[in-house]
Design an enzyme around this catalytic site. Sequence first.
Site, short mmCIF file in Angstrom:
data_model
loop_
_atom_site.label_atom_id
_atom_site.label_comp_id
_atom_site.label_asym_id
_atom_site.label_seq_id
_atom_site.Cartn_x
_atom_site.Cartn_y
_atom_site.Cartn_z
N ALA A 250 0.83 -1.19 0.00
CA ALA A 250 0.00 0.00 0.00
C ALA A 250 0.87 1.25 0.00
O ALA A 250 1.83 1.36 0.76
CB ALA A 250 -0.92 0.00 1.22
N HIS A 290 -6.07 9.30 -9.33
CA HIS A 290 -5.46 8.48 -10.39
C HIS A 290 -5.75 9.07 -11.77
O HIS A 290 -4.87 9.14 -12.63
CB HIS A 290 -5.99 7.05 -10.31
CG HIS A 290 -5.24 6.19 -9.34
ND1 HIS A 290 -4.41 5.18 -9.74
CD2 HIS A 290 -5.19 6.19 -7.99
CE1 HIS A 290 -3.87 4.58 -8.68
NE2 HIS A 290 -4.34 5.18 -7.61
#
Length: 421
Positions: A250, A290
Site C-alpha cells: 500500500a 489516479h
Amino acid sequence: MELTLLGTGAPAGLPRPGCTCAGCATAVGADARAATALLVDGVLLLDLTPGPALAAARAGRTLHGVRQVLLSHPHDGPAREVPAGLPAPVRVPDGRELALLDGHRVRAVALDTPGTGYEITGPDGERLLYLPPGAAPAGLVGPFGGTARETGSGRGTAASPAPYAPYALVVLDVLGRPDALARLRAAGAVGPTTDVLAVHVDHDVPPGSELRRRLAAAGARTVPDGTTLLVGDYRAVPDLPRRTLVLGGARSGKSVEAERRLAAFPDVLYVATGGTRDGDAEWASRVAAHRERRPASWRTVETRDLAPLLTEPDAPPILIDCLSLWLTDAMDRVGAWDDERWRSGTARRALADRVGELVAAFRAATRTVVAVGNEVGSGVVPATASGRRFRDELGRLNAAVAAECEHVLLVTAGTALPLRG
C-alpha cells in the site's frame, strides 16, 4: 552527420549549485552534467553550455569552424558566454528554414512552451530533432517539403509540410516531458529504429542505474558530456518488455511506477478493475487522483473482463490497475468468501478456472502490457479464514502472472527493484 554533446544537463547543470538533494549529491564524475549544448559537424552550435570552448576542447573538438549559433529556449541565469570569433546567437522564427553553405538545413519547430525546437538535415540526408528543456512540439508537421530556400545564416523561407518519416536521432527532455516522446511516436516521427537521446537531465532522478532504468523503459538512453555520435549510425534501441508486472504494498508507489513506464507512449488504454462504490467519498477521491495523474491522451475503461483486452491483436499498450481488485471481484463471483463453498471445492475450482483463463491471456498477449498487483505476503496475517484465503490466492495469482512476464518489479518506499528483466 556528427553530433558532439558539449553538455547534457538541465539549464542549471547537475549537480545544481548549492543544492543538497540526494540526486545532486550523487551526481559526480561521469554523472555530473553541464547545461545541454550540441555541436553538429563542427559548424552548427545549438545552445551554449558554460565555457563552450573549453567543453569542446575536452571533447576533442574546436569551435573555430562554427558558422551558426542557435538558441532554443529563454535563459534566466547568468549572461551567456559567447567565445570570441563565434557568430552572435539567434533564434529562428517558428516554421522558418535556414540553409547553410556547407549543406546543412535547419527548420524551426514550434513548441507548446516558450522556445524553439530545431530539425536538422545533414548533407548526407540524415535527420535529427532537438527540443529544449520542458518542451514538446506544438503541432507536428512533416519534414522539408521541397520549397525554394535562400542560402545564408540568418534568412530563410517558410517550410512546406510533408509526410513524416522517422528521425534518425531525437534529442529531448525525456524525463521532464515523456508526453513529447509519445506525441512524436504517434506522429511517426519516432520509429523502431530512432535513437532517442535524453538531455536536460536534472536532479529529479538519481543518476546511475536508476536513470538508465527509467530511460530504457521509455525506449531512450543518455550519454556523458563530451560524447560524439554519428547520426544514423546503427545502435540497438533499448528492448522494451512486452509484459511487465509491478508489485508493491500500500502506498509504495507501484501505480506511479506503472504509469511512468508508459508515459512516453501514445494511445495507452488504462484498465481500472476497481469499479465504483456508491456513497464512498474516500474511494471516489482515490479514483479522481489516479485520473488526474494520467496523460490526457490515454483512454480509460472500467472492467474486470481482462482476457479479451489482453489478447486483442495489433493494439496499443495497456495498463491494468490492479490484479488485486480483479481477484476480489473474481472471488465475489464464485462465492469464494463463503467457507462452506470453499471447503466443498466448488468455489475453489471455479476460481482456479478464472485465474487460469487470465494467466493464459497474459501468455497469449501480443500488445505491450503493464499490470499492477499488491504484494501482501509480507504483512500482517489476516484474522479471518476468508482474509487468509484472499492473501494466499493473491500470492498464487501474482506468481502465475509473473511467470508469464518478461519483466517483474517490486516497488517499496517509491523505489523500484527489478526482480526479473
